[in-house]
Design a protein around this motif. Structure first.
Motif, short mmCIF file in Angstrom:
data_model
loop_
_atom_site.label_atom_id
_atom_site.label_comp_id
_atom_site.label_asym_id
_atom_site.label_seq_id
_atom_site.Cartn_x
_atom_site.Cartn_y
_atom_site.Cartn_z
N ASP A 80 -0.21 6.80 -7.87
CA ASP A 80 -1.24 7.76 -7.47
C ASP A 80 -0.81 8.52 -6.21
OD1 ASP A 80 -3.61 8.88 -8.22
OD2 ASP A 80 -4.86 7.51 -7.06
N HIS A 83 8.61 -7.04 -6.57
CA HIS A 83 8.18 -5.70 -6.97
C HIS A 83 9.06 -4.64 -6.32
CE1 HIS A 83 5.53 -2.35 -7.88
NE2 HIS A 83 5.59 -2.02 -6.62
N ARG A 84 9.31 -4.81 -5.01
CA ARG A 84 10.11 -3.83 -4.27
C ARG A 84 11.52 -3.75 -4.84
NH1 ARG A 84 8.10 -0.08 -2.20
NH2 ARG A 84 6.71 -1.23 -0.86
N ASP A 133 3.42 0.56 -9.01
CA ASP A 133 2.06 0.08 -9.29
C ASP A 133 1.09 1.26 -9.19
OD1 ASP A 133 1.10 0.32 -6.64
OD2 ASP A 133 1.85 -1.65 -6.10
N ASP A 134 -0.20 0.99 -9.52
CA ASP A 134 -1.21 2.07 -9.57
C ASP A 134 -1.23 2.93 -8.31
OD1 ASP A 134 -1.92 0.16 -11.39
OD2 ASP A 134 -4.02 0.14 -10.85
N VAL A 135 -1.27 2.24 -7.17
CA VAL A 135 -1.47 2.95 -5.91
C VAL A 135 -0.25 3.79 -5.57
CG1 VAL A 135 -2.26 2.69 -3.52
CG2 VAL A 135 -2.84 0.96 -5.20
N GLU A 136 0.93 3.23 -5.80
CA GLU A 136 2.17 3.96 -5.52
C GLU A 136 2.26 5.21 -6.41
OE1 GLU A 136 5.28 0.46 -4.27
OE2 GLU A 136 4.69 0.60 -6.35
#
Lengths: 133, 67
Positions: A72, A6-7, A67-70
């Motif tokens: 947001d 992902h990173r 992703d969602d958290v990043e």
């Protein structure tokens, strides 16, 4: 330390966005020098807007890979931190240069354009999410 | 939202980074969800539930349902 899949994806797209931002800055500088810096306003503005849109589109893969958290985290930081930072700078410029200065007018125009852009995107965001009643 | 993500993860012998890698999110995201500091989106909740092969409500406790 091993970098996660992902990173890697986010960093790769982030690098593209970074390079695009630098390239846009260089391109913008070149546009301002075209014709000895005497191009008509409409032409200069259109070319610079094109460069801005291209640079923004180049950041899209980065945004989509978060992703969602990043995402947001960036949305919240941009809204609260960005608005506060820009607002503080604008108020500082007005206080420093006076309300009738070019800096004050520039600040006002920037704030109005940000508000208009925000409004348009907000409206489009909701329109695209309308379903049957 | 309270959840048992940490328990399910450790039962599988995974650390946060390994789980993050397997479902392609950041390690910080797993950490924030486990610590009940962030409510995941529905797709992410389903993705996690599918990974652990449990119903979503078994992983994320529904605070609106009477127990």
């Amino acid at each position: 330390m091993e970098i996660s899949k992902h990173r890697k994806k986010v960093l790769g797209a982030g690098a593209l966005a970074f390079v695009a931002a630098i390239a846009a800055g260089i391109a913008g500088g070149q546009i301002l020098r075209l014709g000895g810096g005497n191009l008509p306003f409409a032409v200069t503005f259109a070319l610079l807007t094109f460069v801005l849109i291209a640079a923004l589109l180049a950041t899209r893969p980065w945004w989509n890979r978060l992703d969602d958290v990043e995402r947001d985290a960036h949305t919240n930081s941009f809204y609260w931190g960005g608005t506060f930072g820009a607002g503080t700078a604008m108020l500082g410029l007005v206080a420093w240069a006076g309300t009738q200065s070019d800096l004050a007018r520039g600040s006002l125009i920037t704030f109005a354009a940000m508000t208009a852009g925000y409004g348009v995107f907000w409206l489009v965001w909701w329109l695209r999410r309308r379903g049957e009643a | 939202m309270r959840n048992c993500l940490r328990q399910l993860r450790t039962q599988k012998g995974l650390n946060q980074g390994e789980l993050a890698d397997l479902i392609e999110v950041s390690r910080q995201t797993i950490n924030a969800v486990e610590a009940d500091k962030y409510d995941p989106s529905l797709p992410m909740a389903y993705r996690l539930a599918a990974f652990f092969n449990v119903p979503v409500e078994e992983l994320f406790f529904n605070p609106f349902r009477e127990s």
